[in-house]
Design a protein around this motif. Sequence first.
Motif, PDB file in Angstrom:
ATOM      1  N   MET A 119       0.818  -1.186   0.000  1.00  0.00           N
ATOM      2  CA  MET A 119       0.000   0.000   0.000  1.00  0.00           C
ATOM      3  C   MET A 119       0.873   1.266   0.000  1.00  0.00           C
ATOM      4  O   MET A 119       0.556   2.228  -0.680  1.00  0.00           O
ATOM      5  CB  MET A 119      -0.907  -0.004   1.220  1.00  0.00           C
ATOM      6  N   GLN A 120       1.974   1.246   0.741  1.00  0.00           N
ATOM      7  CA  GLN A 120       2.829   2.433   0.791  1.00  0.00           C
ATOM      8  C   GLN A 120       3.458   2.719  -0.578  1.00  0.00           C
ATOM      9  O   GLN A 120       3.626   3.879  -0.960  1.00  0.00           O
ATOM     10  CB  GLN A 120       3.902   2.276   1.864  1.00  0.00           C
ATOM     11  N   ARG A 121       3.771   1.675  -1.319  1.00  0.00           N
ATOM     12  CA  ARG A 121       4.287   1.884  -2.672  1.00  0.00           C
ATOM     13  C   ARG A 121       3.236   2.570  -3.522  1.00  0.00           C
ATOM     14  O   ARG A 121       3.555   3.462  -4.330  1.00  0.00           O
ATOM     15  CB  ARG A 121       4.657   0.548  -3.303  1.00  0.00           C
ATOM     16  N   ALA A 122       1.977   2.185  -3.374  1.00  0.00           N
ATOM     17  CA  ALA A 122       0.888   2.801  -4.140  1.00  0.00           C
ATOM     18  C   ALA A 122       0.715   4.272  -3.765  1.00  0.00           C
ATOM     19  O   ALA A 122       0.363   5.097  -4.620  1.00  0.00           O
ATOM     20  CB  ALA A 122      -0.415   2.033  -3.921  1.00  0.00           C
ATOM     21  N   VAL A 123       0.954   4.606  -2.502  1.00  0.00           N
ATOM     22  CA  VAL A 123       0.846   6.004  -2.071  1.00  0.00           C
ATOM     23  C   VAL A 123       1.868   6.858  -2.825  1.00  0.00           C
ATOM     24  O   VAL A 123       1.562   7.983  -3.237  1.00  0.00           O
ATOM     25  CB  VAL A 123       1.022   6.128  -0.540  1.00  0.00           C
ATOM     26  N   ILE A 124       3.067   6.334  -3.005  1.00  0.00           N
ATOM     27  CA  ILE A 124       4.096   7.075  -3.749  1.00  0.00           C
ATOM     28  C   ILE A 124       3.569   7.427  -5.138  1.00  0.00           C
ATOM     29  O   ILE A 124       3.640   8.581  -5.574  1.00  0.00           O
ATOM     30  CB  ILE A 124       5.416   6.266  -3.862  1.00  0.00           C
ATOM     31  N   GLU A 150       9.030   0.274   6.528  1.00  0.00           N
ATOM     32  CA  GLU A 150       9.358   1.501   7.265  1.00  0.00           C
ATOM     33  C   GLU A 150       9.868   2.582   6.312  1.00  0.00           C
ATOM     34  O   GLU A 150       9.418   3.738   6.357  1.00  0.00           O
ATOM     35  CB  GLU A 150      10.417   1.165   8.307  1.00  0.00           C
ATOM     36  N   GLU A 151      10.817   2.238   5.472  1.00  0.00           N
ATOM     37  CA  GLU A 151      11.418   3.193   4.539  1.00  0.00           C
ATOM     38  C   GLU A 151      10.387   3.778   3.587  1.00  0.00           C
ATOM     39  O   GLU A 151      10.328   4.987   3.359  1.00  0.00           O
ATOM     40  CB  GLU A 151      12.536   2.497   3.750  1.00  0.00           C
ATOM     41  N   THR A 152       9.568   2.912   3.015  1.00  0.00           N
ATOM     42  CA  THR A 152       8.576   3.370   2.042  1.00  0.00           C
ATOM     43  C   THR A 152       7.520   4.231   2.722  1.00  0.00           C
ATOM     44  O   THR A 152       7.124   5.274   2.181  1.00  0.00           O
ATOM     45  CB  THR A 152       7.947   2.173   1.312  1.00  0.00           C
ATOM     46  N   ALA A 153       7.062   3.833   3.897  1.00  0.00           N
ATOM     47  CA  ALA A 153       6.061   4.627   4.620  1.00  0.00           C
ATOM     48  C   ALA A 153       6.630   5.991   4.997  1.00  0.00           C
ATOM     49  O   ALA A 153       5.934   7.017   4.902  1.00  0.00           O
ATOM     50  CB  ALA A 153       5.583   3.879   5.858  1.00  0.00           C
ATOM     51  N   LEU A 173       2.809  21.069  -0.236  1.00  0.00           N
ATOM     52  CA  LEU A 173       3.555  22.308  -0.455  1.00  0.00           C
ATOM     53  C   LEU A 173       3.559  22.726  -1.928  1.00  0.00           C
ATOM     54  O   LEU A 173       3.618  23.916  -2.230  1.00  0.00           O
ATOM     55  CB  LEU A 173       4.991  22.149   0.064  1.00  0.00           C
ATOM     56  N   LEU A 174       3.480  21.762  -2.842  1.00  0.00           N
ATOM     57  CA  LEU A 174       3.462  22.084  -4.262  1.00  0.00           C
ATOM     58  C   LEU A 174       2.150  22.718  -4.703  1.00  0.00           C
ATOM     59  O   LEU A 174       2.131  23.732  -5.383  1.00  0.00           O
ATOM     60  CB  LEU A 174       3.712  20.822  -5.099  1.00  0.00           C
ATOM     61  N   ASP A 175       1.045  22.075  -4.332  1.00  0.00           N
ATOM     62  CA  ASP A 175      -0.245  22.561  -4.877  1.00  0.00           C
ATOM     63  C   ASP A 175      -1.409  22.506  -3.902  1.00  0.00           C
ATOM     64  O   ASP A 175      -2.560  22.705  -4.296  1.00  0.00           O
ATOM     65  CB  ASP A 175      -0.593  21.796  -6.153  1.00  0.00           C
ATOM     66  N   GLY A 176      -1.126  22.227  -2.652  1.00  0.00           N
ATOM     67  CA  GLY A 176      -2.192  22.212  -1.647  1.00  0.00           C
ATOM     68  C   GLY A 176      -2.970  20.910  -1.562  1.00  0.00           C
ATOM     69  O   GLY A 176      -3.812  20.752  -0.689  1.00  0.00           O
ATOM     70  N   SER A 177      -2.663  19.950  -2.456  1.00  0.00           N
ATOM     71  CA  SER A 177      -3.365  18.664  -2.408  1.00  0.00           C
ATOM     72  C   SER A 177      -2.978  17.906  -1.132  1.00  0.00           C
ATOM     73  O   SER A 177      -1.814  17.853  -0.779  1.00  0.00           O
ATOM     74  CB  SER A 177      -2.994  17.797  -3.618  1.00  0.00           C
ATOM     75  N   LYS A 178      -3.987  17.361  -0.494  1.00  0.00           N
ATOM     76  CA  LYS A 178      -3.703  16.545   0.668  1.00  0.00           C
ATOM     77  C   LYS A 178      -4.753  15.466   0.777  1.00  0.00           C
ATOM     78  O   LYS A 178      -5.783  15.520   0.112  1.00  0.00           O
ATOM     79  CB  LYS A 178      -3.626  17.384   1.947  1.00  0.00           C
ATOM     80  N   GLY A 179      -4.479  14.493   1.592  1.00  0.00           N
ATOM     81  CA  GLY A 179      -5.416  13.402   1.757  1.00  0.00           C
ATOM     82  C   GLY A 179      -4.708  12.073   1.696  1.00  0.00           C
ATOM     83  O   GLY A 179      -3.540  11.971   1.351  1.00  0.00           O
ATOM     84  N   TYR A 180      -5.462  11.082   2.088  1.00  0.00           N
ATOM     85  CA  TYR A 180      -4.959   9.724   2.167  1.00  0.00           C
ATOM     86  C   TYR A 180      -6.029   8.858   1.527  1.00  0.00           C
ATOM     87  O   TYR A 180      -7.202   9.146   1.621  1.00  0.00           O
ATOM     88  CB  TYR A 180      -4.730   9.379   3.632  1.00  0.00           C
ATOM     89  N   PHE A 181      -5.623   7.779   0.907  1.00  0.00           N
ATOM     90  CA  PHE A 181      -6.565   6.923   0.174  1.00  0.00           C
ATOM     91  C   PHE A 181      -7.960   6.987   0.715  1.00  0.00           C
ATOM     92  O   PHE A 181      -8.288   6.826   1.808  1.00  0.00           O
ATOM     93  CB  PHE A 181      -6.104   5.464   0.195  1.00  0.00           C
TER      94      PHE A 181
END
Length: 147
Positions: free
Chosen positions: A1-6, A124-127, A139-147
């Motif tokens: 899942m953490q890889r997908a977040v990237i 741990e590293e990926t998360a 910081l780039l465009d104000g987008s935030k959120g989690y799946f």
Amino acid sequence: MQRAVIHWKCEGLSEAEAHRAVLPTSPHMTMAGLVSHMRWVEHCWFEVLLTGGPAEGPQFEDGPESADMMVEGIPLARLLDEYERQCEVSNRITASYALETVGKHPGYKADQTSLRWILHHMIEETARHAGHADIIRELLDGSKGYF
């Protein structure tokens, strides 16, 4: 899942945004740089340290410490594709070894590191870096959120 977040945190970014540094003290900590770093971390732990493959890649060259994040001019789509392919390689390696298998690279103390430990470390590293990606994106465009 953490890889997908990237991957998810990169959706919709322009090339300029993907390569823009948002932290003055970390000029290579861009979204593109972070994706590249994750690709090379996967390569290092699974292909080099676990299986004993050749120590190739920017982190093994005589360059700056953050060489794996220096990706100016490399399209984000290419970096994401390379990261995805590297994760597939890591998955195949993981599936072919027992969790108790220890690293085989003769030049490093990997002979004391088991696949089980590497998997925990990579979560741990990926998360950790997925969290960085979340902050960079906000910081780039104000987008935030989690799946």
